[in-house]
Design a protein around this motif. Structure first.
Motif, mmCIF file in Angstrom:
data_model
loop_
_atom_site.group_PDB
_atom_site.id
_atom_site.type_symbol
_atom_site.label_atom_id
_atom_site.label_comp_id
_atom_site.label_asym_id
_atom_site.label_seq_id
_atom_site.Cartn_x
_atom_site.Cartn_y
_atom_site.Cartn_z
ATOM 1 N N UNK A 1 7.570 -2.367 2.352
ATOM 2 C CA UNK A 1 7.015 -2.454 0.886
ATOM 3 C C UNK A 1 8.090 -2.721 0.000
ATOM 4 N N UNK A 2 9.188 -2.155 0.136
ATOM 5 C CA UNK A 2 10.319 -2.206 -0.632
ATOM 6 C C UNK A 2 10.903 -3.773 -0.589
ATOM 7 N N UNK A 3 10.730 -4.330 0.560
ATOM 8 C CA UNK A 3 11.278 -5.733 0.710
ATOM 9 C C UNK A 3 10.340 -6.947 0.377
ATOM 10 N N UNK A 4 9.180 -6.501 -0.070
ATOM 11 C CA UNK A 4 8.234 -7.270 -0.447
ATOM 12 C C UNK A 4 8.453 -7.983 -1.888
ATOM 13 N N UNK B 1 2.292 -3.862 -8.425
ATOM 14 C CA UNK B 1 2.801 -2.993 -9.091
ATOM 15 C C UNK B 1 1.970 -1.510 -8.833
ATOM 16 N N UNK B 2 0.602 -1.846 -8.796
ATOM 17 C CA UNK B 2 -0.162 -0.551 -8.615
ATOM 18 C C UNK B 2 0.068 -0.081 -7.042
ATOM 19 N N UNK B 3 0.437 -0.876 -6.116
ATOM 20 C CA UNK B 3 0.574 -0.228 -4.831
ATOM 21 C C UNK B 3 1.760 0.391 -4.798
ATOM 22 N N UNK B 4 2.901 -0.257 -5.364
ATOM 23 C CA UNK B 4 4.136 0.222 -5.289
ATOM 24 C C UNK B 4 4.179 1.698 -6.169
ATOM 25 N N UNK B 5 3.383 1.673 -7.165
ATOM 26 C CA UNK B 5 3.310 3.327 -7.800
ATOM 27 C C UNK B 5 2.722 4.206 -6.924
ATOM 28 N N UNK B 6 1.648 3.903 -6.230
ATOM 29 C CA UNK B 6 0.840 4.573 -5.475
ATOM 30 C C UNK B 6 1.765 5.156 -4.342
ATOM 31 N N UNK B 7 2.640 4.447 -3.704
ATOM 32 C CA UNK B 7 3.354 4.972 -2.635
ATOM 33 C C UNK B 7 4.580 5.498 -3.096
ATOM 34 N N UNK B 8 5.062 5.157 -4.238
ATOM 35 C CA UNK B 8 6.309 5.681 -4.925
ATOM 36 C C UNK B 8 7.486 4.916 -4.580
ATOM 37 N N UNK B 9 7.344 3.628 -4.326
ATOM 38 C CA UNK B 9 8.444 2.571 -4.112
ATOM 39 C C UNK B 9 8.740 1.765 -5.341
ATOM 40 N N UNK B 10 9.834 1.801 -5.797
ATOM 41 C CA UNK B 10 10.516 1.196 -7.079
ATOM 42 C C UNK B 10 10.210 -0.369 -6.722
ATOM 43 N N UNK B 11 10.047 -1.087 -7.681
ATOM 44 C CA UNK B 11 9.667 -2.549 -7.694
ATOM 45 C C UNK B 11 10.610 -3.350 -8.636
ATOM 46 N N UNK C 1 -8.102 5.907 0.038
ATOM 47 C CA UNK C 1 -7.760 6.201 -1.414
ATOM 48 C C UNK C 1 -7.962 5.014 -2.182
ATOM 49 N N UNK C 2 -8.688 5.066 -3.414
ATOM 50 C CA UNK C 2 -8.572 3.658 -4.353
ATOM 51 C C UNK C 2 -7.176 3.658 -4.902
ATOM 52 N N UNK C 3 -6.493 2.462 -4.871
ATOM 53 C CA UNK C 3 -5.369 2.216 -5.481
ATOM 54 C C UNK C 3 -5.596 1.421 -6.802
ATOM 55 N N UNK C 4 -6.264 0.402 -6.752
ATOM 56 C CA UNK C 4 -6.469 -0.742 -7.722
ATOM 57 C C UNK C 4 -7.388 -1.529 -7.782
ATOM 58 N N UNK C 5 -8.120 -2.437 -8.511
ATOM 59 C CA UNK C 5 -8.914 -3.621 -8.523
ATOM 60 C C UNK C 5 -8.424 -4.694 -9.468
ATOM 61 N N UNK C 6 -8.595 -6.075 -9.144
ATOM 62 C CA UNK C 6 -8.375 -7.044 -10.025
ATOM 63 C C UNK C 6 -9.161 -8.257 -9.720
ATOM 64 N N UNK C 7 -9.610 -8.723 -10.686
ATOM 65 C CA UNK C 7 -10.334 -10.062 -10.721
ATOM 66 C C UNK C 7 -9.435 -11.232 -10.196
ATOM 67 N N UNK C 8 -10.005 -11.914 -9.336
ATOM 68 C CA UNK C 8 -9.060 -13.073 -8.770
ATOM 69 C C UNK C 8 -9.607 -14.323 -9.501
ATOM 70 N N UNK C 9 -8.439 -15.291 -9.822
ATOM 71 C CA UNK C 9 -8.762 -16.259 -10.207
ATOM 72 C C UNK C 9 -8.839 -17.539 -9.275
ATOM 73 N N UNK C 10 -10.079 -17.180 -8.697
ATOM 74 C CA UNK C 10 -10.344 -18.203 -7.366
ATOM 75 C C UNK C 10 -11.051 -19.433 -7.681
#
Length: 75
Positions: free
Chosen positions: A48-51, A65-75, A1-10
């Motif tokens: 994830x909660x320890x990351x 934050x998008x990953x935490x929202x997706x799995x329901x883990x508070x950050x 399932x798609x969670x999020x995308x972001x441009x990287x400052x590479x």
């Protein structure tokens, strides 16, 4: 399932029209252990909660934050 995308400052693409886009997907775990290959030195499971944000490369931090929202883990 798609969670999020972001441009990287590479640094390799600064000053060009090209960019790196990281896309984060979630999948159900079927079993097994993560195994590093030729592109990574270490792979392991973690809670994830320890990351902490500072454990991620700065360019990937906006995805946490998008990953935490997706799995329901508070950050």
């Amino acid at each position: 399932r798609y969670v999020a995308s972001a441009r990287m400052d590479d640094w390799r693409y600064r000053g060009t029209e090209q960019a790196v886009l990281t896309t984060l997907f979630a999948a159900d775990w079927a079993g097994g252990e993560p195994t590093p290959a030729d592109d990574i030195a270490e792979a392991r499971w973690f809670a994830l909660a320890d990351l902490a944000e500072d454990q991620l490369e700065p360019e990937h931090r906006p995805l946490l934050p998008a990953l935490r929202r997706h799995v329901g883990v508070a950050g």
